[in-house]
Design an enzyme around this catalytic site. Sequence first.
Site, PDB file in Angstrom:
ATOM      1  N   ARG A 103       1.028  -1.251   0.015  1.00 42.36           N
ATOM      2  CA  ARG A 103      -0.134  -0.033   0.114  1.00 42.36           C
ATOM      3  C   ARG A 103       0.864   1.177  -0.021  1.00 42.36           C
ATOM      4  O   ARG A 103       1.727   1.281   0.921  1.00 42.36           O
ATOM      5  CB  ARG A 103      -1.000   0.177   1.217  1.00 42.36           C
ATOM      6  CG  ARG A 103      -1.574   1.514   1.505  1.00 42.36           C
ATOM      7  CD  ARG A 103      -2.803   1.224   2.586  1.00 42.36           C
ATOM      8  NE  ARG A 103      -3.918   0.253   1.932  1.00 42.36           N
ATOM      9  CZ  ARG A 103      -5.324   0.511   2.295  1.00 42.36           C
ATOM     10  NH1 ARG A 103      -5.492   1.479   3.662  1.00 42.36           N
ATOM     11  NH2 ARG A 103      -6.293  -0.166   1.898  1.00 42.36           N
ATOM     12  N   GLN A 133     -10.339  -4.008  -3.257  1.00 40.38           N
ATOM     13  CA  GLN A 133     -11.480  -3.391  -2.831  1.00 40.38           C
ATOM     14  C   GLN A 133     -12.472  -3.923  -3.832  1.00 40.38           C
ATOM     15  O   GLN A 133     -13.613  -4.407  -3.542  1.00 40.38           O
ATOM     16  CB  GLN A 133     -11.494  -2.040  -2.541  1.00 40.38           C
ATOM     17  CG  GLN A 133     -12.804  -1.583  -2.112  1.00 40.38           C
ATOM     18  CD  GLN A 133     -13.223  -1.864  -0.824  1.00 40.38           C
ATOM     19  OE1 GLN A 133     -12.329  -1.817   0.046  1.00 40.38           O
ATOM     20  NE2 GLN A 133     -14.568  -2.362  -0.808  1.00 40.38           N
ATOM     21  N   ASP A 223     -17.305   7.050  -1.339  1.00 41.71           N
ATOM     22  CA  ASP A 223     -15.997   7.006  -0.670  1.00 41.71           C
ATOM     23  C   ASP A 223     -15.751   8.380  -0.243  1.00 41.71           C
ATOM     24  O   ASP A 223     -16.268   9.233  -0.538  1.00 41.71           O
ATOM     25  CB  ASP A 223     -14.999   6.594  -1.882  1.00 41.71           C
ATOM     26  CG  ASP A 223     -13.533   6.206  -0.926  1.00 41.71           C
ATOM     27  OD1 ASP A 223     -13.427   6.090   0.173  1.00 41.71           O
ATOM     28  OD2 ASP A 223     -12.678   6.111  -1.663  1.00 41.71           O
ATOM     29  N   CYS A 263     -16.527   1.598   0.780  1.00 42.55           N
ATOM     30  CA  CYS A 263     -15.409   0.765   1.134  1.00 42.55           C
ATOM     31  C   CYS A 263     -14.816   0.745   2.213  1.00 42.55           C
ATOM     32  O   CYS A 263     -13.996  -0.282   2.788  1.00 42.55           O
ATOM     33  CB  CYS A 263     -14.166   1.242   0.170  1.00 42.55           C
ATOM     34  SG  CYS A 263     -13.624   3.106   0.016  1.00 42.55           S
ATOM     35  N   ARG A 291     -13.639  -8.617   1.578  1.00 44.11           N
ATOM     36  CA  ARG A 291     -12.339  -8.566   1.360  1.00 44.11           C
ATOM     37  C   ARG A 291     -11.652  -9.710   1.708  1.00 44.11           C
ATOM     38  O   ARG A 291     -10.635 -10.207   1.148  1.00 44.11           O
ATOM     39  CB  ARG A 291     -11.953  -7.283   2.362  1.00 44.11           C
ATOM     40  CG  ARG A 291     -12.628  -5.915   2.036  1.00 44.11           C
ATOM     41  CD  ARG A 291     -12.043  -5.487   0.641  1.00 44.11           C
ATOM     42  NE  ARG A 291     -10.643  -5.440   0.513  1.00 44.11           N
ATOM     43  CZ  ARG A 291      -9.906  -4.384   0.821  1.00 44.11           C
ATOM     44  NH1 ARG A 291     -10.385  -3.311   1.522  1.00 44.11           N
ATOM     45  NH2 ARG A 291      -8.726  -4.397   0.576  1.00 44.11           N
TER      46      ARG A 291
HETATM   47  N1  NVA Z   1      -9.955   6.704  -1.401  1.00 47.95           N
HETATM   48  C1  NVA Z   1      -9.515   6.152  -0.106  1.00 47.95           C
HETATM   49  C2  NVA Z   1      -9.944   4.759   0.252  1.00 47.95           C
HETATM   50  C3  NVA Z   1      -9.750   4.339   1.393  1.00 47.95           C
HETATM   51  C4  NVA Z   1      -9.642   2.768   1.746  1.00 47.95           C
HETATM   52  C5  NVA Z   1      -8.324   6.588   0.235  1.00 47.95           C
HETATM   53  O1  NVA Z   1      -7.313   6.277  -0.674  1.00 47.95           O
HETATM   54  O2  NVA Z   1      -8.095   7.062   1.295  1.00 47.95           O
HETATM   55  N1   CP Z   2     -11.421  -0.311   2.490  1.00 46.21           N
HETATM   56  C1   CP Z   2     -10.224  -0.346   3.008  1.00 46.21           C
HETATM   57  O1   CP Z   2      -9.348  -0.516   2.083  1.00 46.21           O
HETATM   58  O2   CP Z   2      -9.888  -0.069   4.253  1.00 46.21           O
HETATM   59  P1   CP Z   2      -8.705   0.144   5.036  1.00 46.21           P
HETATM   60  O3   CP Z   2      -8.015   1.327   4.577  1.00 46.21           O
HETATM   61  O4   CP Z   2      -8.897   0.037   6.692  1.00 46.21           O
HETATM   62  O5   CP Z   2      -7.885  -1.141   4.650  1.00 46.21           O
END
Ligand code: NVA
Ligand code: CP
Length: 303
Positions: A103, A133, A223, A263, A291
């Site tokens: 990530r 997701q 979101d 999400c 998930r």
């Molecule tokens: N669009 C959000 C999704 C979090 C799971 C972000 O990138 O923070």
């Molecule tokens: N939806 C999602 O990816 O949640 P987290 O940021 O908690 O992993």
Amino acid sequence: MEQLKGRDLLSIADLNREEILGLLQRAKSYKGGGETPNYRGKTLGLLFRKASTRTRVSFSVAMYHLGGQVIDLDPNVTQVSRGEPIADTARVLDRYVDILAIRTFDQEELVTFAHYCRIPVINALTDREHPCQILADLLTMEENFGSFQGLTVAYLGDGNNVAHSLLLACALVGINIRLACPPRFYPLQEIVELAQGYAKGTEITLTPDPQVAVKDAHVLYTDVWASMGKEQEQSDRMPIFMPYQLNQQLLDLARPDSIVLHCLPAHRGEEITAEVLEGSHSRVWDQAENRMHVQKALIASLL
Ligand code: NVA
Ligand code: CP
């Protein structure tokens, strides 16, 4: 699913329609208690530069259920945050772990990891995409409607990572998708064009009007308005995004059997009202559970 072995998942579009459907099939089987492979002795590495609850925990539990182990490659306690080149880190981790979920911010960093790793590399969210997701979202839609045939998804808000993967996935599997975003926050044009290239007869609509998007839709999705890394824009974005709030008035325009997805994490009173998030149309907890099932199927297919 033999053809997925050893591959990376950097974008949802790394999978074709059949591969997505195969993964969902596998996830459904595991969710129903079906037999899984045993990955005793295999290690999943998690390298996360951003916070995470669902992705981190669901990947970990999925790997434990498969008999494997998980190692937290926290950038702050490895040499990553001290500037060791990604190309070097990648070639070293490749010698230790069997599969890597990352990530990070820049998609290019993920691409570099994948280039220098022989093991499968999974996008656990970048600024550009969130493919894991969307696999869970598709499973949740399938559970509720039985198939994707004739479905219409309406996404409201920021044309962000989640919107990009959702758009690509809908085009790939044949779901109509409408995105209602403030014009400054439309999804990237190159992603829209990619999706248009994949769509075979299904509708892709971009509109600034949330009412147009939700009219008779099966799935309403939203979101956060300011994703991780964009928090400083939060207050400026609030008034621009307020007309896109997923609230009861918009929900009333959708089909009576529509479902609401998010999400998570959710900001109640911003992109979604508490009433809708907690209401009878909401499937967000099933979506979060899924998930784990889809990622278990993904790990099993890539290893
Ligand atoms: N669009 C959000 C999704 C979090 C799971 C972000 O990138 O923070
Ligand atoms: N939806 C999602 O990816 O949640 P987290 O940021 O908690 O992993």
